[in-house]
Design an enzyme around this catalytic site. Structure first.
Site, PDB file in Angstrom:
ATOM      1  N   GLY A  49      35.494  37.746  43.296  1.00 23.28           N
ATOM      2  CA  GLY A  49      36.221  38.706  42.468  1.00 23.28           C
ATOM      3  C   GLY A  49      35.489  39.969  42.051  1.00 23.28           C
ATOM      4  O   GLY A  49      35.999  40.740  41.242  1.00 23.28           O
ATOM      5  N   TRP A  51      34.857  42.786  43.727  1.00 24.32           N
ATOM      6  CA  TRP A  51      35.563  44.023  44.110  1.00 24.32           C
ATOM      7  C   TRP A  51      36.809  44.195  43.234  1.00 24.32           C
ATOM      8  O   TRP A  51      37.130  45.290  42.791  1.00 24.32           O
ATOM      9  CB  TRP A  51      35.968  43.987  45.588  1.00 24.32           C
ATOM     10  CG  TRP A  51      34.862  44.311  46.545  1.00 24.32           C
ATOM     11  CD1 TRP A  51      33.519  44.159  46.333  1.00 24.32           C
ATOM     12  CD2 TRP A  51      35.002  44.838  47.875  1.00 24.32           C
ATOM     13  NE1 TRP A  51      32.824  44.564  47.449  1.00 24.32           N
ATOM     14  CE2 TRP A  51      33.692  44.970  48.403  1.00 24.32           C
ATOM     15  CE3 TRP A  51      36.088  45.178  48.680  1.00 24.32           C
ATOM     16  CZ2 TRP A  51      33.455  45.462  49.700  1.00 24.32           C
ATOM     17  CZ3 TRP A  51      35.861  45.669  49.967  1.00 24.32           C
ATOM     18  CH2 TRP A  51      34.558  45.804  50.469  1.00 24.32           C
ATOM     19  N   ASP A  69      42.969  35.419  48.446  1.00 23.22           N
ATOM     20  CA  ASP A  69      41.861  34.706  49.102  1.00 23.22           C
ATOM     21  C   ASP A  69      42.298  33.273  49.415  1.00 23.22           C
ATOM     22  O   ASP A  69      43.195  32.727  48.766  1.00 23.22           O
ATOM     23  CB  ASP A  69      40.613  34.671  48.206  1.00 23.22           C
ATOM     24  CG  ASP A  69      39.331  34.474  49.020  1.00 23.22           C
ATOM     25  OD1 ASP A  69      38.576  35.451  49.170  1.00 23.22           O
ATOM     26  OD2 ASP A  69      39.108  33.361  49.535  1.00 23.22           O
ATOM     27  N   ASP A  90      46.469  32.629  52.737  1.00 26.57           N
ATOM     28  CA  ASP A  90      45.832  33.029  53.996  1.00 26.57           C
ATOM     29  C   ASP A  90      46.511  34.320  54.457  1.00 26.57           C
ATOM     30  O   ASP A  90      47.746  34.350  54.555  1.00 26.57           O
ATOM     31  CB  ASP A  90      46.058  31.896  55.017  1.00 26.57           C
ATOM     32  CG  ASP A  90      45.363  32.162  56.336  1.00 26.57           C
ATOM     33  OD1 ASP A  90      45.069  33.340  56.653  1.00 26.57           O
ATOM     34  OD2 ASP A  90      45.136  31.187  57.066  1.00 26.57           O
ATOM     35  N   ASP A 110      37.025  42.756  52.240  1.00 26.92           N
ATOM     36  CA  ASP A 110      35.625  42.323  52.378  1.00 26.92           C
ATOM     37  C   ASP A 110      35.641  40.937  53.044  1.00 26.92           C
ATOM     38  O   ASP A 110      34.713  40.153  52.892  1.00 26.92           O
ATOM     39  CB  ASP A 110      34.993  42.258  50.975  1.00 26.92           C
ATOM     40  CG  ASP A 110      33.478  42.073  51.008  1.00 26.92           C
ATOM     41  OD1 ASP A 110      32.847  42.467  52.004  1.00 26.92           O
ATOM     42  OD2 ASP A 110      32.929  41.547  50.024  1.00 26.92           O
ATOM     43  N   LYS A 150      35.422  45.515  55.851  1.00 31.05           N
ATOM     44  CA  LYS A 150      34.177  45.003  56.438  1.00 31.05           C
ATOM     45  C   LYS A 150      34.400  44.476  57.858  1.00 31.05           C
ATOM     46  O   LYS A 150      35.400  43.813  58.127  1.00 31.05           O
ATOM     47  CB  LYS A 150      33.655  43.863  55.570  1.00 31.05           C
ATOM     48  CG  LYS A 150      32.448  43.157  56.185  1.00 31.05           C
ATOM     49  CD  LYS A 150      31.621  42.475  55.164  1.00 31.05           C
ATOM     50  CE  LYS A 150      32.126  41.091  54.828  1.00 31.05           C
ATOM     51  NZ  LYS A 150      31.341  40.541  53.716  1.00 31.05           N
TER      52      LYS A 150
END
Ligand code: SAM
Length: 194
Positions: A49, A51, A69, A90, A110, A150
């Site tokens: 958490g 970000w 998440d 998901d 990320d 990312k």
């Protein structure tokens, strides 16, 4: 290198963030102003958490952050920060209602696969996640919205950057100082969805 790790790890503790990864967003934010006051932000792969919390502080009380998440995230925002909604799910699940919501200003990702130790496998899985994040971003972002994602570099990386270029007027590859130099992770920043 160890020194750098220790520095960001300790700094995260001191700044009250659950992960040192927060500085990989903060550095980009300071340079490119990805997040703005009152924004609506989607944070893919938000656990634990950092970000989400950082974004909630930057965008302020009139903003909104939705974090998703596989793991249940329980982060609380800073005082005066944006409303936070945390979803366990998901990002490949086509039923995830929030992915049908349009008009986000920023999509962050990320996300990382569970690393196997095999560089090629990890790279392929990371690009799969990044491509799905890009697909979601192009669906839910408003025109001129931003995307920060990312990816572990490898042979499919240039193709991913090229695909990102098709949708955003400016694309940059960012390697924050807080990202370990031996790590193959970099961040692709797409600015201004066309
Ligand atoms: C490096 S962590 C994110 C750290 C986070 N940005 C922070 O600052 O606290 C990567 C996260 O991606 C999540 N993830 C990986 N695959 C996912 C998927 N298919 N759907 C949702 N989340 C996923 C993992 O569960 C993990 O928590």
């Amino acid at each position: 290198m160890k020194k750098v790790q220790d520095h960001y790890f300790k700094k995260a503790k001191k700044d009250n963030y659950p992960a040192r990864s927060v500085y990989k967003l903060e550095e980009a934010q300071k340079k490119f102003q990805i997040l703005r006051r009152n924004d609506k932000v989607l944070d893919l792969g938000c656990h634990p958490g950092s970000w989400t919390k950082y974004a909630a502080g930057i965008i302020g009380g009139k903003g909104r952050v939705v974090g998703i998440d596989l793991q249940q995230c329980r982060i609380k925002g800073p005082p005066g920060g944006a409303e936070i909604e945390l979803i366990r799910g998901d990002i490949f699940d086509p039923q995830l209602a929030v992915l049908q919501e349009a008009e986000f200003d920023v999509v962050l990702s990320d996300m990382a696969p569970k690393t196997s130790g095999n560089k090629f496998t990890d790279h392929v899985k990371s690009v799969e996640l990044a491509r799905r994040a890009l697909e979601i971003a192009t669906k839910v972002l408003r025109k001129n919205g931003h995307f920060y994602c990312k990816v572990f570099q490898g042979e499919d990386f240039p193709g991913f950057v090229e695909d990102t270029r098709q949708f955003f007027s400016k694309v940059k590859v960012v390697k924050p100082k807080s990202s370990r130099s031996e790590s193959r992770e970099v961040f692709v920043l797409g600015m201004n969805l066309v």
